[in-house]
Design an enzyme around this catalytic site. Structure first.
Site, PDB file in Angstrom:
ATOM      1  N   ASP A 155       0.834  -1.222   0.000  1.00  9.38           N
ATOM      2  CA  ASP A 155       0.000   0.000   0.000  1.00  9.38           C
ATOM      3  C   ASP A 155       0.864   1.266   0.000  1.00  9.38           C
ATOM      4  OD1 ASP A 155      -2.409   1.452   0.088  1.00  9.38           O
ATOM      5  OD2 ASP A 155      -3.317   0.047   1.506  1.00  9.38           O
ATOM      6  N   ILE A 203      -1.846   6.754  -8.613  1.00  7.79           N
ATOM      7  CA  ILE A 203      -1.025   7.970  -8.681  1.00  7.79           C
ATOM      8  C   ILE A 203       0.132   7.808  -9.670  1.00  7.79           C
ATOM      9  CG2 ILE A 203       0.584   9.373  -7.306  1.00  7.79           C
ATOM     10  CD1 ILE A 203      -1.409   9.007  -4.972  1.00  7.79           C
ATOM     11  N   ASP A 222      -9.810   4.146  -3.640  1.00  7.05           N
ATOM     12  CA  ASP A 222     -10.507   2.999  -3.039  1.00  7.05           C
ATOM     13  C   ASP A 222     -11.980   2.942  -3.436  1.00  7.05           C
ATOM     14  OD1 ASP A 222      -8.170   2.727  -1.596  1.00  7.05           O
ATOM     15  OD2 ASP A 222      -9.158   2.628   0.352  1.00  7.05           O
TER      16      ASP A 222
END
Ligand SMILES: *[C@@H]1O[C@H](CO)[C@@H](O)[C@H](O)[C@H]1NC(C)=O
Ligand SMILES: *[C@@H]1O[C@H](CO)[C@@H](O)[C@H](O)[C@H]1NC(C)=O
Ligand SMILES: *[C@@H]1O[C@H](CO)[C@@H](O)[C@H](O)[C@H]1NC(C)=O
Ligand SMILES: *[C@@H]1O[C@H](CO)[C@@H](O)[C@H](O)[C@H]1NC(C)=O
Ligand SMILES: *[C@@H]1O[C@H](CO)[C@@H](O)[C@H](O)[C@H]1NC(C)=O
Ligand SMILES: *[C@@H]1O[C@H](CO)[C@@H](O)[C@H](O)[C@H]1NC(C)=O
Ligand SMILES: *[C@@H]1O[C@H](CO)[C@@H](O)[C@H](O)[C@H]1NC(C)=O
Ligand SMILES: *[C@@H]1O[C@H](CO)[C@@H](O)[C@H](O)[C@H]1NC(C)=O
Ligand SMILES: *[C@@H]1O[C@H](CO)[C@@H](O)[C@H](O)[C@H]1NC(C)=O
Ligand SMILES: *[C@@H]1O[C@H](CO)[C@@H](O)[C@H](O)[C@H]1NC(C)=O
Ligand SMILES: *[C@@H]1O[C@H](CO)[C@@H](O)[C@H](O)[C@H]1NC(C)=O
Ligand SMILES: *[C@@H]1O[C@H](CO)[C@@H](O)[C@H](O)[C@H]1NC(C)=O
Length: 660
Positions: A155, A203, A222
């Protein structure tokens, strides 16, 4: 690390072809990974019994045998402090038997062991603090290998050093890439091949860099437990559908199917789109724990074997957005499958059940020998031009088309009706109303002498009479057609006709530089090679800011327009949660009612570091407009009613092709 270079031509109608980047090729994820993850249901509060009971349920419910095998414990598993030797450890209150034992438990069930970590100093969900892997990549990868893990979801929280590691920074001053690359390299040093799921939230346009270091990458923000999230995510996926392939998958985020946040038809839409865009299919529902169990209907969605097979298809190409009827409230996505099959999804954005029609030419086809309607549980044979079925509110008509013929090809056998010397072809499709379609007539055999032919179209009361020279295999003519799927063409001749082919006119392109500005709108010049094909764009289109020009056409009626637009700056922080990753544009012809189109994102370069920050990449979407008259027409690009929308500014406008 092995690198393989893959090239392919895009099949999407709207998006230009992409060159696939070198990819991580270690034999894993040749089809999108499938599995289960704690996060969507248990948030950052997993524990051992939760993972055990859900893993057991994957087996007991028959999900693992369908391919759902990676079991990942998301945030909440580790602790603030590393062990004295610097290695990571688990929270032993929550996981009393420990993570290596968790791996054994999963492996004994025939499942695969997934671990979650973060490319920052802390995990998402902190506080309470859980330590991240940033600057500890080599040691953590070794730890994971010693635990015998099969996959790592990695993550992006607390990762931006330049801004002192905030939880989230959608506009970091450096790309996430080197952090993810460091962990990828560390994993590749291990004695075991480990699936690497990059979770960088979309990103810096990861499709350009993630495939070389991981097996999947997140295409955006998300998923949230609300129906509106589906529109937001597929709008973010729209410009990214060229990048899937064996070993490299666009991740639309974990599934909400079974979490009782969507209706059954909404779950069908969600699952269908994730599957055909080739997202990893990671179940996020509680399958079974001490308190609850998944409901049978949702389980049925997750177990739909055709849909799983589309996701796992060996061709590995994502479906792309082909057409969107914003005011009609529906849209069509489609893509190729192996064995010359095609998959198509027609999404009903209205919350009522209704009949919707897929015109096959909108997905590049004219005829299908067989159309299998997955959620409708029916099969149709010999489908010519259009297919209509009832679609539930917020549901999707998911179709598999086989034995197809490409758009514009009408064989006499399938579309013709012969009576004496007259052959009538029915169900002729026209995307626009025009007198400038090209008709080519193919004869069954070349004629020995000249022969007469008379051509009629339902769009005109006059006919064309001409001579077919001797030895001709085919002959072409310009014919009129009316927008829609119910034109007929009548051919009178002694010659036997094998097929006709029909091609739409190319239309005329009106660059934004030919438009007159009014109100807030402004013209911007873009960097070399951007804002294609014009090099400029008009921005700040609003309820009171427009771009206007005069367009001359030769026939009245409905015209199909292809709008080139730019919409990338709306992504990320402005489109989190309730955002939609879209902007509206309206087209007003001769002061008639404006026609609205809500366009998805366009960017295909990094929004942070690429040339033009990805704000100069053009995308194209078509729409049918009414109110055209022969001769001059006033055309206004604007955002009528934009004040009532989520974003009052429209998308930037590059140009428009008018098909006349
Ligand atoms: C694990 O979570 C379940 C469900 O929230 C709960 O009932 C159980 O007590 C928890 N077990 C531990 C060891 O925390
Ligand atoms: C382990 O998890 C429990 C329950 O969330 C928490 O109370 C405890 O502080 C955690 N232990 C550590 C060492 O972080
Ligand atoms: C959590 O981590 C942050 C960042 O390292 C640190 O500033 C903070 O003091 C930590 N909080 C606790 C309770 O340890
Ligand atoms: C891989 O390495 C780990 C330690 O790094 C070791 O525990 C394990 O036995 C090794 N596995 C194989 C198959 O060599
Ligand atoms: C990646 O790892 C190298 C070597 O350990 C280190 O020098 C570099 O700073 C790391 N890059 C990032 C972005 O963490
Ligand atoms: C859609 O319609 C159903 C049934 O009428 C209703 O329960 C649901 O709340 C509606 N959904 C939305 C998002 O309005
Ligand atoms: C496709 O066409 C072939 C040959 O015409 C036929 O044998 C086959 O049954 C058809 N398959 C489907 C699914 O329509
Ligand atoms: C019809 O299309 C042809 C190209 O196929 C083009 O050259 C011609 O200008 C068009 N005619 C009209 C009237 O638009
Ligand atoms: C054809 O002629 C009929 C009768 O005169 C008329 O109603 C119709 O509008 C005409 N159609 C076209 C396409 O011109
Ligand atoms: C129409 O466009 C196609 C595809 O770009 C091109 O091959 C063809 O030459 C064009 N026809 C005309 C008449 O411009
Ligand atoms: C756009 O403007 C240029 C310069 O005035 C002109 O030559 C061109 O024909 C215009 N294009 C269209 C499609 O009107
Ligand atoms: C587009 O227009 C519709 C209708 O006004 C509105 O509901 C929607 O929010 C608008 N979209 C955006 C992104 O503003």
């Amino acid at each position: 690390m092995l690198l393989r270079f893959l090239l392919y031509a895009a099949v999407g109608s709207a998006v230009s072809s992409a060159t696939l980047m070198p990819r991580l090729d270690n034999g894993l994820a040749l089809t999108p990974q499938m599995g289960w993850n704690t996060y969507n249901h248990y948030s950052c509060s997993p524990n051992e019994s939760i993972v055990h009971s859900n893993a057991q349920a994957l087996v007991d419910l028959g999900l693992s045998s369908l391919g759902y095998r990676y079991v990942t414990t998301d945030c909440g598993w580790t602790v603030a402090d590393r062990l004295p030797d610097g290695s990571l450890t688990w929270n032993d209150t929550l996981f009393p038997q420990g993570f290596p034992a968790m791996g054994e438990y999963l492996h004994d069930l025939g499942l695969l062991f997934g671990v979650y970590q973060d490319s920052g100093i802390l995990l998402c969900g902190s506080p309470p603090n859980e330590t991240g892997s940033l600057y500890h990549e080599a040691q953590d990868a070794e730890t994971f290998a010693s635990w015998n893990i099969d996959s790592l979801k990695y993550d992006n929280c607390y990762s931006d050093a330049a801004t002192d590691y905030p939880n989230v920074n959608y506009a970091p001053s450096t790309s996430p890439e080197p952090r993810f690359a460091n962990m990828s390299h560390a994993l590749l040093q291990q004695n075991k091949t480990i699936l690497f799921q990059i979770c960088e939230w979309g990103i810096s346009f990861p499709a350009h860099w993630a495939p070389s270091i991981g097996h999947s990458w997140r295409i955006g923000n998300d998923i949230i437990p609300d129906w509106r999230t589906i529109f937001r995510i597929i709008n973010q996926a729209a410009p990214q559908t060229d990048f899937a392939g064996p070993g490299q998958w666009p991740d639309l985020d974990m599934l909400e199917v079974g979490n009782n946040v969507f209706s059954l038809s909404e779950e069908e839409t969600h699952f269908s789109l994730w599957a055909i865009l080739k997202s990893p299919l990671i179940i996020g529902a509680a399958l079974k724990d001490e308190l609850t169990a998944i409901n049978d209907a949702s389980l049925g969605v997750l177990k739909q074997t055709d849909v799983i097979a589309y996701n796992q298809d060996s061709l590995g190409k994502s479906a792309s957005l082909h057409r969107r009827w914003t005011e009609g409230g529906y849209e069509v996505w489609s893509g190729p499958l192996s064995n010359d099959r095609t998959v198509a999804a027609v999404i009903n954005w209205h919350n009522e059940s209704r009949d919707l029609t897929l015109d096959l030419p909108d997905i590049g086809l004219q005829h299908a020998g067989t159309v299998k309607n997955i959620w409708g549980e029916s099969t149709a044979q010999d489908v010519r031009t259009s297919y209509t079925a009832t679609v539930a509110g917020h549901g999707t008509m998911l179709l598999e088309l086989q034995n197809t013929t490409e758009a514009g090809v009408y064989s006499t056998a399938k579309f013709g009706n012969l009576s004496g010397q007259t052959t009538t072809f029915g169900q002729i499709y026209a995307v626009t109303t025009s007198s400038n379609y090209t008709l080519t007539i193919y004869f069954s055999e070349t004629s020995s002498s000249t022969a007469k032919i008379t051509i009629g179209s339902s769009a005109s009361n006059s006919t064309i009479a001409t001579q077919v020279p001797a030895s001709s295999a085919s002959i072409s003519a310009k014919i009129p057609l009316t927008a829609g799927s119910s034109n007929t063409i009548t051919l009178d001749t002694s010659l036997s006709i094998d097929a006709i082919h029909i091609t739409a006119p190319n239309g005329t392109y009106y660059p934004c530089t030919n438009f007159t500005l009014a109100g807030s709108s402004t013209l911007t010049t873009c960097g070399t090679g951007y804002c294609q094909p014009v090099g400029s764009k008009i921005g700040y289109i609003s309820p009171s800011g427009t771009a206007q020009t005069t367009v001359s056409v030769t026939t009245s009626g409905s015209k199909y327009l292809e709008i080139d637009y730019i919409n990338n700056e709306i992504a990320f922080d402005s489109s989190w949660g309730w955002g939609s990753n879209s902007r509206n544009l309206t087209v007003t012809v001769n002061d008639e009612d404006p026609v609205r189109i809500e366009v998805p994102l366009s960017g295909r370069h990094s929004e942070l570091f690429g040339p033009g920050l990805g704000w100069w990449d053009t995308a194209t979407l078509g729409l049918l407009t009414t109110g055209w008259k022969e001769g001059s027409n006033e055309v206004v690009i604007g955002n009528v009613g934009g004040d009532e929308g989520f974003q009052s500014y429209g998308a930037d406008f590059v140009g428009v092709r008018v098909l006349d």
